[in-house]
Design an enzyme around this catalytic site. Sequence first.
Site, mmCIF file in Angstrom:
data_model
loop_
_atom_site.group_PDB
_atom_site.id
_atom_site.type_symbol
_atom_site.label_atom_id
_atom_site.label_comp_id
_atom_site.label_asym_id
_atom_site.label_seq_id
_atom_site.Cartn_x
_atom_site.Cartn_y
_atom_site.Cartn_z
ATOM 1 N N ASP A 21 9.762 11.788 -0.467
ATOM 2 C CA ASP A 21 10.846 12.732 -0.759
ATOM 3 C C ASP A 21 10.280 14.087 -1.192
ATOM 4 O O ASP A 21 9.199 14.153 -1.784
ATOM 5 C CB ASP A 21 11.741 12.127 -1.860
ATOM 6 C CG ASP A 21 13.097 12.811 -1.929
ATOM 7 O OD1 ASP A 21 13.424 13.611 -1.017
ATOM 8 O OD2 ASP A 21 13.834 12.545 -2.891
ATOM 9 N N HIS A 38 8.784 19.079 6.523
ATOM 10 C CA HIS A 38 8.614 17.814 7.251
ATOM 11 C C HIS A 38 7.276 17.809 7.993
ATOM 12 O O HIS A 38 6.588 16.796 8.038
ATOM 13 C CB HIS A 38 9.771 17.596 8.225
ATOM 14 C CG HIS A 38 11.110 17.417 7.550
ATOM 15 N ND1 HIS A 38 11.294 16.580 6.474
ATOM 16 C CD2 HIS A 38 12.330 17.979 7.789
ATOM 17 C CE1 HIS A 38 12.562 16.618 6.090
ATOM 18 N NE2 HIS A 38 13.207 17.467 6.862
ATOM 19 N N LEU A 132 -4.546 -2.628 8.690
ATOM 20 C CA LEU A 132 -3.275 -2.262 8.035
ATOM 21 C C LEU A 132 -2.092 -2.383 8.998
ATOM 22 O O LEU A 132 -2.191 -1.978 10.160
ATOM 23 C CB LEU A 132 -3.382 -0.798 7.557
ATOM 24 C CG LEU A 132 -2.111 -0.167 6.986
ATOM 25 C CD1 LEU A 132 -1.809 -0.724 5.598
ATOM 26 C CD2 LEU A 132 -2.248 1.358 6.914
HETATM 27 C C1 FPP Z 1 12.686 13.492 2.608
HETATM 28 O O1 FPP Z 1 12.562 14.835 2.247
HETATM 29 C C2 FPP Z 1 12.031 13.230 3.885
HETATM 30 C C3 FPP Z 1 12.648 12.837 5.029
HETATM 31 C C4 FPP Z 1 14.090 12.597 5.138
HETATM 32 C C5 FPP Z 1 11.916 12.645 6.280
HETATM 33 C C6 FPP Z 1 10.519 12.136 6.141
HETATM 34 C C7 FPP Z 1 9.818 12.426 7.380
HETATM 35 C C8 FPP Z 1 8.528 12.826 7.478
HETATM 36 C C9 FPP Z 1 7.597 12.923 6.358
HETATM 37 C C10 FPP Z 1 8.019 13.213 8.803
HETATM 38 C C11 FPP Z 1 7.850 12.135 9.811
HETATM 39 C C12 FPP Z 1 7.226 10.885 9.334
HETATM 40 C C13 FPP Z 1 6.469 10.056 10.064
HETATM 41 C C14 FPP Z 1 6.264 8.680 9.571
HETATM 42 C C15 FPP Z 1 5.810 10.420 11.320
HETATM 43 P P1 FPP Z 1 13.894 15.693 2.081
HETATM 44 O O2 FPP Z 1 14.150 16.385 3.364
HETATM 45 O O3 FPP Z 1 15.009 14.822 1.596
HETATM 46 O O4 FPP Z 1 13.454 16.702 0.956
HETATM 47 P P2 FPP Z 1 14.376 17.362 -0.172
HETATM 48 O O5 FPP Z 1 14.936 16.238 -1.007
HETATM 49 O O6 FPP Z 1 13.419 18.221 -0.918
HETATM 50 O O7 FPP Z 1 15.442 18.146 0.538
#
Ligand code: FPP
Length: 244
Positions: A21, A38, A132
């Site tokens: 997050d 991201h 893994l």
């Molecule tokens: C949460 O941050 C993150 C996500 C909803 C997406 C996670 C995806 C990635 C890290 C990229 C792709 C992953 C892989 C496994 C290839 P948020 O957007 O909720 O952040 P915020 O709470 O600060 O708005």
Amino acid sequence: MSLKDNIIKDQLPRHIAIIMDGNGRWAKKQGLLRMFGHKKGVETVHEITETCAELGIEYLTLYAFSTENWNRPKEEVDALMSLLVDTIEKETPTLMKNNVRLTTIGDTSRLPEKAQTKFINCINQTACNTGLVLVLALSYSSRWEIVNAVKQIIDKGIKQIDESTFATFLTTSHIPDPDLLIRTSGEYRISNFLLWQLAYTELYFTDTLWPDFNKEELYKALINYQNRERRFGKTSEQISNNTH
Ligand code: FPP
């Protein structure tokens, strides 16, 4: 002495689950669009996967896209899907090099066809790897998973059920429960993630945003985990005397 030297090699968690997050907030702090967060988050995924493989962790589950994430603005959903597709394609050779096997949990039938194909290709290509197991939770939510399990049980006309038979209907049926859950970005929630499987998992929260999380942060979480006593409902005395 580095942080890594403080990790007890034979007391590692078998399974680490992570709620990644803070990507959006990380980007905002730099005055960038959310997608940059991201993209930076993908670099963290790379580093943490390699580190877990190196340490000999058996399972790493990453909450990459929740059922609720479909409700984000269409541009962000589309961009995230493209990022997932590009990443999986680009990272497959690294997974092969590190002997990592990819698998997914969640309602992947909701993903765009192109993404489904890329994931299936990567799953097939890495199927014989013995190190893994990287579990990506995609279009996943725990309530969806539990209701889905109940539907299968009803469809099969099963009348007798216990905890272990119920667990065989979950998407995690071949994966042990997580020993350690990490959530980044200072939020203290489970957000519909592995609600059944986290029953006895140790929870670790850090203020660090996911794009800033790195192997040193992972070592800190592991050291913290190794300083806990896992009692599974027993008393401390039972645990130290190894009695039942
Ligand atoms: C949460 O941050 C993150 C996500 C909803 C997406 C996670 C995806 C990635 C890290 C990229 C792709 C992953 C892989 C496994 C290839 P948020 O957007 O909720 O952040 P915020 O709470 O600060 O708005």
